[in-house]
Design an enzyme around this catalytic site. Sequence first.
Site, PDB file in Angstrom:
ATOM      1  CG  HIS A 479      -1.764   1.187   1.390  1.00  0.00           C
ATOM      2  ND1 HIS A 479      -3.104   1.198   1.121  1.00  0.00           N
ATOM      3  CD2 HIS A 479      -1.467   2.450   1.823  1.00  0.00           C
ATOM      4  CE1 HIS A 479      -3.605   2.407   1.361  1.00  0.00           C
ATOM      5  NE2 HIS A 479      -2.625   3.178   1.803  1.00  0.00           N
ATOM      6  CD  GLU A 480       1.481   3.690   3.720  1.00  0.00           C
ATOM      7  OE1 GLU A 480       1.688   4.744   3.076  1.00  0.00           O
ATOM      8  OE2 GLU A 480       0.462   3.513   4.416  1.00  0.00           O
ATOM      9  CG  HIS A 483       0.303   6.416  -0.594  1.00  0.00           C
ATOM     10  ND1 HIS A 483      -0.716   7.133  -1.177  1.00  0.00           N
ATOM     11  CD2 HIS A 483      -0.246   5.796   0.492  1.00  0.00           C
ATOM     12  CE1 HIS A 483      -1.830   6.960  -0.481  1.00  0.00           C
ATOM     13  NE2 HIS A 483      -1.575   6.157   0.533  1.00  0.00           N
ATOM     14  CG  HIS A 486       0.355   9.197  -6.834  1.00  0.00           C
ATOM     15  ND1 HIS A 486      -0.779   9.543  -6.135  1.00  0.00           N
ATOM     16  CD2 HIS A 486       0.261   9.839  -8.022  1.00  0.00           C
ATOM     17  CE1 HIS A 486      -1.532  10.353  -6.877  1.00  0.00           C
ATOM     18  NE2 HIS A 486      -0.915  10.551  -8.013  1.00  0.00           N
TER      19      HIS A 486
END
Length: 710
Positions: A479-480, A483, A486
Amino acid sequence: MTFISCKSGKTVGENPFFAEWETPYGVPPFDKIEPEHFLPAIERGMSLHEAEIDAITSNNDAPTFENVILAYDASGKMLSQVELIFGMLCAAENTSEMQALEEQIMPRMAAHADKIRLNGKLFERIKAVYDRRAALGLDAEQSRLLEKTYRSFVRAGALLDAERKARLKAINEELSLTAVKFGQNLLAENNNYALELASSDLDGIPATARDLAREKAEAMGRKGKYVFTLHKPSLIPFLTYSSKRELREQIYKAYLNRCNNGDEYDNKQLINDFIRLRTEKAHLLGYPSYAAYVVDDEMAGTTDAVYGLLEEIWTPALESAKGELAEMEELFRKDFPEGEFASWDWWYYAEKVRKQKYALDEEMLRPYFSLENVQGGIFFLANRLYGITFRPIVVPLYHPEAVAYEVLDVDQSHLGVLYFDYFPRDGKSQGAWCGNYVEQTYEDGKRVAPVVSVVCNFTRPAGGNPALLTLDETETLFHEFGHALHFLFHDVKYRGLAEVEGDFVELPSQLMENWAFDPEVLKQYAVHYRSNEVIPKYLVDKLRRSELFNQGFMATELIAASLSDMDIHSITEYEPFDPMAFERKALTEKRGLIPQIEPRYRYPYFSHIFDGGYSAGYYFYTWAEVLDKDAFEAFRESGDLFNKKIAGDFRRKILARGGSEDGMTMYRDFRGKDPDKRAMLRGRGLLNEPEPSGEDAAPAAETASAAREN
């Protein structure tokens, strides 16, 4: 605050923020930055920013896109850089000195921001350009920057009269200090609790958790004892495996009652202050509630749209959770025929059900999920999808446990730097998050590469073994890392177009979770840390069969927290209230939340919505889950979960673009259609469809994840 200027013999002239950094890859010179450097750097940054704004407002030339909008977009760079580093360190390495600085700096930063955004002359020039926008011949990005700049000033109060502006300034300063106090109280509560046990109290506790507890006790000078804390790597194994029900109750109640004990760290009055101030702020800006103010600027648009999605999930999720409870109560009755199943029993009996139904024990999986291997798995996936690679580098670190990598693009050009900081410590907030130390920008037409950091609170190495992650921790890292991608892929021309809507921001992170337990990806990284054996097929099959295990509980606790957030920020007229009574009324009395499930966050420690930037926004995770599950369907439909063309489209049309267009426009451009929520409902086990079989069975990668604490 004398100690701030007396900690070392360094002079202000040696402040690293006042010189050009000569560090590799442009990373911050953490080896030179001291707490006493921040206040002078913030003050100089504010002074420079004010001078840049004065140059815009005192310009006698007619307002243009270049001399107003571009000039404003380029202003405040030094201040922004210092603020980024300060904010990240306050979350990851928060010493007593940094806490004292927070109390000084944050209200001053709020006042400075208002001084800019409520500057009448500046807004007059921005509005002059905005009013002529149709005749300016701007391209799509320039038009978007102009629109976002104008709208940000209006939402900040630029249209208010002088009296209302003054009141808004006072509110924002008070809110900034309230947030600091809330976070500091929670950090203290997390660190102050310790459940000290003897070896005779450890029935059921697995070796990894025992080793961690023993080492924690030794670090506290309590040799021969075992200490469990409220940090998740300690708390969750205890709740899952301890056969001592009274001890599970003790530690879980301590967790639930953080900042709700009527002492110096109690946050209930601060919560009243937040709601009083935020509601008044919303009214000043023309909104009935703070939730209406927040959501008006997001993809959802209205609180009705948010509630519509949450309520659609709530009812079937709660029914599913009740079914899970019924299964667990059968086992509970065997142990406590006259007892009543409680919230601190859920993890323990859920694990028993998982063993019974799927012959799956998370402890038997952990040896295949060493931290080193999981990190290798995310690197493999990023390379397979996007062609990027990662190279360990030696650069200044803000903490000895942090590690850093250079990220290289397909053509081996420099894309950015990525720090990882994995383990809990006293100065670190709970949860996991990703942020920038250096933002991606453009200087003189050349891309400035970002410096990104992933911060977690994972299970530490213990007993001579490497860090062995749980499934939840593994999914959190995916998940992280989403980020981080991104941030790393950002290629945005204007600083004012860097940010996306809040309910869009979790799309890149949650999308990455879909690959975490895909069999093909597991083959690459799920390798036993001792034997080097790849995770066997029978364990992968068990993971696949158990993909909807406990999903009712996870969806219910998530949506409960989202609803409690929306409800408290939907107050239209503030009156002093008891936050705990408000929570009970919102969730138990109004919506029927069963007492065996607590919301993921209770108000006194709901950091996301009070000091973490997700006020009236905890629904972001669920809104984005509709997008991420639908986006993953694009890969599934292609027949290739590593489809480079689709990944390239996702990078080019979403990840690289920042906020250059609104989120739904970018999503439609990528997907070719509106998102379909059925994939999300299916992943949560909330859509009644015929069970797939054989080759059509959904991979374990479709397991819907609980939203991360980021």
